[in-house]
Enzyme design. Structure first.
Site, PDB file in Angstrom:
ATOM      1  N   HIS A  39       0.609  -1.290  -0.154  1.00 45.81           N
ATOM      2  CA  HIS A  39       0.224  -0.033  -0.108  1.00 45.81           C
ATOM      3  C   HIS A  39       0.928   1.326  -0.049  1.00 45.81           C
ATOM      4  CE1 HIS A  39      -2.975  -3.092   2.107  1.00 45.81           C
ATOM      5  NE2 HIS A  39      -3.654  -2.322   0.880  1.00 45.81           N
ATOM      6  N   SER A 189      -2.640  -8.103   3.087  1.00 49.60           N
ATOM      7  CA  SER A 189      -3.152  -8.131   4.244  1.00 49.60           C
ATOM      8  C   SER A 189      -3.321  -9.386   4.744  1.00 49.60           C
ATOM      9  CB  SER A 189      -4.448  -7.180   4.334  1.00 49.60           C
ATOM     10  OG  SER A 189      -4.095  -5.762   3.984  1.00 49.60           O
ATOM     11  N   ARG A 190      -3.907 -10.234   3.761  1.00 53.54           N
ATOM     12  CA  ARG A 190      -4.210 -11.581   4.147  1.00 53.54           C
ATOM     13  C   ARG A 190      -3.274 -12.439   4.573  1.00 53.54           C
ATOM     14  NH1 ARG A 190      -9.346 -13.243   2.072  1.00 53.54           N
ATOM     15  NH2 ARG A 190     -10.333 -11.724   0.925  1.00 53.54           N
TER      16      ARG A 190
END
Length: 283
Positions: A39, A189-190
């Site tokens: 990100h 994010s996982r």
């Protein structure tokens, strides 16, 4: 410029109207939070494109088909804001679900079309309708000159580009290369949900893409066979799909294809679904 956290659509519009009146360009980085280096690479790219960067942090419920998956998605706003402190972000837009969907799920939505029924869309029906609907809302709210999206989510990037082109949004979509951990796993994010003891199994996914890249000069079928062989060598990974598509159309290529190809892969490790891709060239 210090970061300002804004939670209402009207307040953000007013702030950005002032920026535009001063002649400043605006870039949007849409996220669902739980920010990682991938990100932040989007934020850095946005900073290169525009004078003012807006990072949206909103876990969009309409793109989740599984309620449990939605509930499990990490919400880490305070930590996200700390990470953004090191970047010249003008505004963080962190609305509530009620702010974006005041009347519940919108009656009028964006339908993502036939391309969205393949690959991720086949495994997650309605997912891309939800994605494109919220992206449309964000583009209308922010009216950015630029919007940055990661190449890891290749199908999403393709569909967002089609959205902007087909519906005449005045925003340039900026693709940003996939960020990876030192072991090659694409940042997501996982990843935090994978048991560290089983992370090694997840590495079969990037290794399969490396095998595909190394075999690309042999043609489409040998290339996919090489990647398939890597995936089959680790029985702890449940393969969802492995495909080669034309980067411009996102349609599967035939065995005689030559030129650019994007190899897509998705699989489940330790109950966590991961996706990845790479761009190769078939001679």
């Amino acid at each position: 410029m210090p970061t300002s956290t804004i939670r209402s659509i009207e307040a953000l519009r007013q702030a950005l109207a002032t920026e535009r009146a001063s002649g400043r360009s605006i870039a949007l980085v849409p996220t669902m939070g739980a920010l990682h280096a991938g990100h932040l690479a989007l934020v850095a790219a946005a900073r290169e494109q525009a004078d003012v960067v807006v990072v949206s942090i909103f876990v969009n419920p309409t793109q989740f088909g599984d309620k449990l998956d939605l509930e499990a998605y990490p919400r880490t706003l305070d930590h996200d804001l700390e990470k953004l402190d090191a970047y010249e972000v003008g505004y963080v837009f962190a609305p509530s679900t009620e702010e974006i969907y005041p009347n519940g799920k919108t009656e009028i939505t964006v339908q993502a079309g036939m391309t969205a029924s393949r690959f991720e869309g086949r495994s997650r029906p309605g997912h891309f309708d939800g994605v494109l609907t919220v992206v449309s809302k964000l583009l209308n709210i922010v009216e950015p000159d630029f919007a940055c999206f990661g190449e890891k989510d290749a199908q999403q990037l393709h569909l967002v580009r089609r959205l902007v082109a087909d519906l005449d949004f005045a925003t340039e979509i900026v693709p940003v290369a996939t960020e990876r951990d030192s072991d090659g796993l694409a940042l997501s994010s996982r990843n935090a949900r994978i048991d560290p003891a089983r992370r090694e199994h997840a590495l079969a996914i990037p290794r399969a893409l490396v095998a595909a890249s190394r075999s690309a000069d042999l043609g489409v079928e040998p290339m996919l066979a090489a990647a398939q062989g890597v995936m089959q060598s680790d029985t702890k990974v449940k393969l969802d799909y492995l495909a080669a598509v034309d980067p411009d159309t996102f349609l599967p290529v035939d065995e005689n294809h030559s030129g650019a190809v994007r190899v897509l892969i998705a699989g489940t490790v330790d109950g966590v679904r991961l996706i990845d891709n790479t761009l190769v060239r078939i001679p």
